[in-house]
Design an enzyme around this catalytic site. Structure first.
Site, mmCIF file in Angstrom:
data_model
loop_
_atom_site.group_PDB
_atom_site.id
_atom_site.type_symbol
_atom_site.label_atom_id
_atom_site.label_comp_id
_atom_site.label_asym_id
_atom_site.label_seq_id
_atom_site.Cartn_x
_atom_site.Cartn_y
_atom_site.Cartn_z
ATOM 1 N N HIS A 167 0.734 -1.448 0.076
ATOM 2 C CA HIS A 167 0.020 -0.051 0.083
ATOM 3 C C HIS A 167 0.824 1.319 -0.175
ATOM 4 O O HIS A 167 0.724 2.035 -0.781
ATOM 5 C CB HIS A 167 -0.733 -0.201 1.218
ATOM 6 C CG HIS A 167 -1.823 1.003 1.317
ATOM 7 N ND1 HIS A 167 -3.344 1.138 1.079
ATOM 8 C CD2 HIS A 167 -1.678 2.368 1.687
ATOM 9 C CE1 HIS A 167 -3.735 2.227 1.327
ATOM 10 N NE2 HIS A 167 -2.817 2.894 1.624
ATOM 11 N N GLU A 168 1.717 1.336 0.975
ATOM 12 C CA GLU A 168 2.561 2.300 1.132
ATOM 13 C C GLU A 168 3.521 2.733 -0.102
ATOM 14 O O GLU A 168 3.941 3.763 -0.725
ATOM 15 C CB GLU A 168 3.569 2.471 2.547
ATOM 16 C CG GLU A 168 2.516 2.459 3.541
ATOM 17 C CD GLU A 168 1.442 3.489 3.610
ATOM 18 O OE1 GLU A 168 1.745 4.725 3.076
ATOM 19 O OE2 GLU A 168 0.203 3.309 4.212
ATOM 20 N N HIS A 219 1.740 4.308 -2.973
ATOM 21 C CA HIS A 219 1.824 5.818 -2.824
ATOM 22 C C HIS A 219 3.009 6.450 -3.079
ATOM 23 O O HIS A 219 3.076 7.257 -4.004
ATOM 24 C CB HIS A 219 1.369 6.224 -1.403
ATOM 25 C CG HIS A 219 0.080 6.190 -0.779
ATOM 26 N ND1 HIS A 219 -0.964 6.666 -1.353
ATOM 27 C CD2 HIS A 219 -0.407 5.610 0.396
ATOM 28 C CE1 HIS A 219 -2.054 6.484 -0.506
ATOM 29 N NE2 HIS A 219 -1.682 5.770 0.087
ATOM 30 N N HIS A 278 3.327 6.420 -6.954
ATOM 31 C CA HIS A 278 2.636 7.532 -7.349
ATOM 32 C C HIS A 278 3.436 8.777 -7.373
ATOM 33 O O HIS A 278 3.514 9.930 -8.170
ATOM 34 C CB HIS A 278 1.283 7.781 -6.484
ATOM 35 C CG HIS A 278 0.361 8.559 -7.334
ATOM 36 N ND1 HIS A 278 -0.703 8.972 -6.688
ATOM 37 C CD2 HIS A 278 0.233 9.095 -8.601
ATOM 38 C CE1 HIS A 278 -1.717 9.496 -7.488
ATOM 39 N NE2 HIS A 278 -1.034 9.544 -8.577
HETATM 40 ZN ZN LIG Z 1 -2.972 5.051 1.877
#
Ligand SMILES: [Zn+2]
Length: 676
Positions: free
Chosen positions: A465-466, A469, A472
């Site tokens: 998940h991190e 990010h 991105h």
């Molecule tokens: Zn998040």
């Protein structure tokens, strides 16, 4: 005195940054920023992109470069001295932000640039966002309304912090000490140890339970003592209200009413009909009707299924445990029993298959195959802690695209949880070329006694998940920080890349890359994999309707606010529950009095964002289900249309460019086992 925070070319010199550098560096940086803004707005030539916006991007970047390592160190290497220096800076930063937001000369400058025709797409988006934000700061209101705007904002910030204080005080005020460990029957060893330690810290003997989540949650999930569960349920569900053990003591009732009234007035001052409209001004969702229809559509698909799950649970509790009627304080408890009964799979059983030394290169391998990049470690860099590692990302042409720090393990003086944060932004102008750098921070168990750190599957998901990010932020090809990477991405779309990456924690093909038994190297056995997959959707419809209840309640409360009728908080909550809830709490329950996301956090009329982004990430992944989880064309599409674009275009346009059509809820419902 040499101040390393004022000499920020390249990576931050972490070892030499000291608390006494912080405040002087911020003062000097803000002075520099103010002087630059004054000079840029005083110039008597027509503002242009190159002569006005780009220098302002550099102004923002100078402040970010100085402040980012300070905020970061405050999170990962906290000390009394650093915390004091950090807190002393916060009012200065917020005063500066308000001052910039209401600077009429700056606003006129952006208006002048907006009137020019030659702007590129990203440039146009940046300027539009800036004008929108100036407007939302009240810059173009007449003087009397501007004064009212400031008063409302000040009162709101006092009220929201009062709400949070009441909740915190009420949470802290309650505890229960047990003299007999037998009452903790059912609780895992870690929860008992915590209860013991809490009692010791308060100078008491026995076991102390509190309403903090690490204490509350295990009791609700594991405690065999039903009366104990009920007692904690009531204490927790009535915090800061007119009910429960501290009824009326820290009561948020009036505060909530006033917050809703002021938000409504603020929204109308800015020309919106209500606060829900104001909230959507910066989001991907178009209008309130779209949000309500979206949530009700998901509800229509899930409610029947959720009722079926509750019926199953009720039958299980009756047949296996002789419970005639389930109460709200039984749901988590029997839910856990049923889950164990059905799947016999716990997080601990999976741990040996996910040593971090296997997961990390495996995760990089997944990203390399998907996005055509290469990730390598750069050893020997001085950071803030010896456990921190540093990596760089290069594209297929060998060009350096981004760098990141990874701080994986829990330790003293480090904030809990996991997050990605910006160290530096991509900034690509004639005068400078800066690549994006990220911090990835987790709190995994450190290696013990020569054995590598072993992650639970939940922790592997957190890491992906991190990292999503981070990709991105780091793969952006946008040149201007305000719309590069995660910047300028609407709140309801920013979780797309992160939740998207989580999907590779569930696929056989990718699990083979990221798992391997710590002793034997053996991949995750098929049988264990099967149970893990099956357990993924356990009670997923009940979880879905619970989230829909919160989202609909939050949104309708702000949408339907009417000054003549007041907040009608529990009236609306009741209506929503009639529509979507599978079990209604007892009359004493005061959920809204503790719903701090909405009353004290940034999620007002925005709680729906969680589900909105989940729909996007599930629908995005469905393309890989159609074509193969490592399909290079789909991967390149996601990189080019989503990751590289950041906030430089409308989120829906970017999504459609990637997927070839607007998102639908089908994939989310299918992944949750609810439909299809
Ligand atoms: Zn998040």
């Amino acid at each position: 005195m040499h101040n390393p925070l004022l000499d920020m070319t390249g990576l931050p010199p972490f070892p030499s940054i000291l608390p006494e550098h912080v405040e002087p560096a911020l003062d000097a940086t803000l002075e520099h920023c103010r002087a630059r803004i004054a000079a840029l707005t005083a110039a008597d030539r027509v503002p242009t992109w190159e002569g006005f916006v780009e220098p302002l991007e550099e102004v923002d970047d100078a402040l970010n470069r100085m402040w980012s390592p300070v905020g970061h160190l405050n999170g990962v290497c906290n000390s009394e001295a650093l915390r004091n220096a950090y807190n002393a800076c916060l009012p200065k930063l917020s005063a500066y932000a308000t001052e910039v937001g209401q600077n009429a000369a700056l606003f006129r400058g952006y208006q002048a640039v907006a009137a020019q025709e030659h702007l590129s797409g990203p440039q146009r988006k940046l300027v539009d966002n800036a004008l929108r934000d100036f407007h939302l700061s009240g810059v173009d209101l007449p003087a009397d309304k501007q004064a009212r705007y400031k008063d409302i904002n000040q009162e709101l910030s006092a009220l929201t912090s009062k709400y949070a204080e009441n909740l915190l005080d009420a949470t802290n005020a309650w505890s229960k000490t047990l003299a007999d460990e037998a009452r903790l029957a059912g609780l895992p060893e870690s929860a008992r140890a915590l209860a013991r330690q809490t009692a010791e810290q308060c100078g008491e003997s026995g076991w102390m339970l509190t309403l903090d989540f690490p204490s509350y949650q295990p009791v609700m999930t594991y405690a065999d003592d039903r009366a104990l569960r009920r007692e904690l349920y009531e204490a927790y569900g009535t915090r800061a209200s007119d009910q429960g053990p501290h009824a009326g003591r820290w009561d948020n009732t009036q505060t909530m009413e006033r917050i809703l009234a002021l938000r409504h007035e603020l929204a109308q001052l800015l020309g919106f009909a209500n606060y829900a409209e104001r909230s959507l001004a910066t989001k991907m969702a178009k209008d309130p009707a779209q949000v309500v229809a979206f949530l009700e559509d998901l509800a229509r698909h899930s409610v029947t299924r959720a009722r079926g799950e509750l019926a199953e649970l009720t039958e299980f509790a009756r047949a296996e445990h002789g419970v005639e009627a389930l109460e709200p304080w039984d749901l988590a408890y029997y839910g856990e029993k049923l889950r164990q009964h059905r799947y016999q799979v716990g997080q601990e059983e999976l741990r040996p298959y996910f040593p971090i030394d296997r997961v990390l290169p495996g995760m990089f391998g997944v990203a390399e195959r998907l996005f055509g990049i290469r990730i390598t470690e750069v050893p020997g860099l001085e950071t803030w802690h010896p456990e921190v590692r540093f990596f760089e990302i290069r594209d297929a042409a060998g060009t350096l695209r981004g760098q990141f720090y990874l701080d994986p393990f829990a330790r003293q003086n480090k904030r809990g949880g996991a997050w990605m944060d910006v160290c530096t932004n991509r900034l690509h102008l004639v005068s400078c070329d800066q690549i994006p750098v990220a911090y990835l921070v987790c709190n995994f168990s450190p290696p013990v006694a020569g054995r590598p750190s072993l992650l639970t599957h939940d922790e592997v998901i957190t890491l992906f998940h991190e990292f999503g990010h981070g990709l991105h932020h780091m793969l952006t090809q946008v040149d201007y920080p305000a719309v590069a990477g995660i910047n300028g991405v609407p709140w309801d779309a920013v979780e797309l890349p992160s939740q998207f990456m989580e999907n590779w924690c569930w696929e056989r093909e990718s699990l083979d890359l990221i798992s391997g038994h710590v002793d034997t190297g053996e991949p995750l056995p098929d049988d264990l994999y099967g149970r893990m997959r099956a357990a993924r959707n356990f009670q997923s419809a009940m979880q879905m309707v619970r989230q829909l209840e919160l989202a609909l309640f939050d949104f309708r409360m702000h949408l339907e606010y009417d000054p003549a009728r007041g907040g009608r908080i529990y009236q609306i909550l009741d209506q929503v529950r009639d529509q979507v809830a599978v079990m209604k709490p007892p009359a004493f329950h005061r959920f809204a009095h503790g719903f701090s996301h909405i009353f004290a956090g940034g999620y007002a009329a925005g709680y729906y964002s969680y589900k909105w982004a989940e729909v996007l990430s599930a629908d995005a992944f469905s393309l890989f289900e159609e074509r193969g989880v490592f399909d290079p064309v789909a991967g390149a599409g996601f990189r080019e249309q989503i990751l590289e674009q950041g906030g430089s275009a409308e989120a829906m346009d970017l999504y459609v460019a990637f997927r070839g059509r607007p998102p639908t809820v089908d994939a989310l419902l299918r992944h949750a086992g609810i439909a299809g």
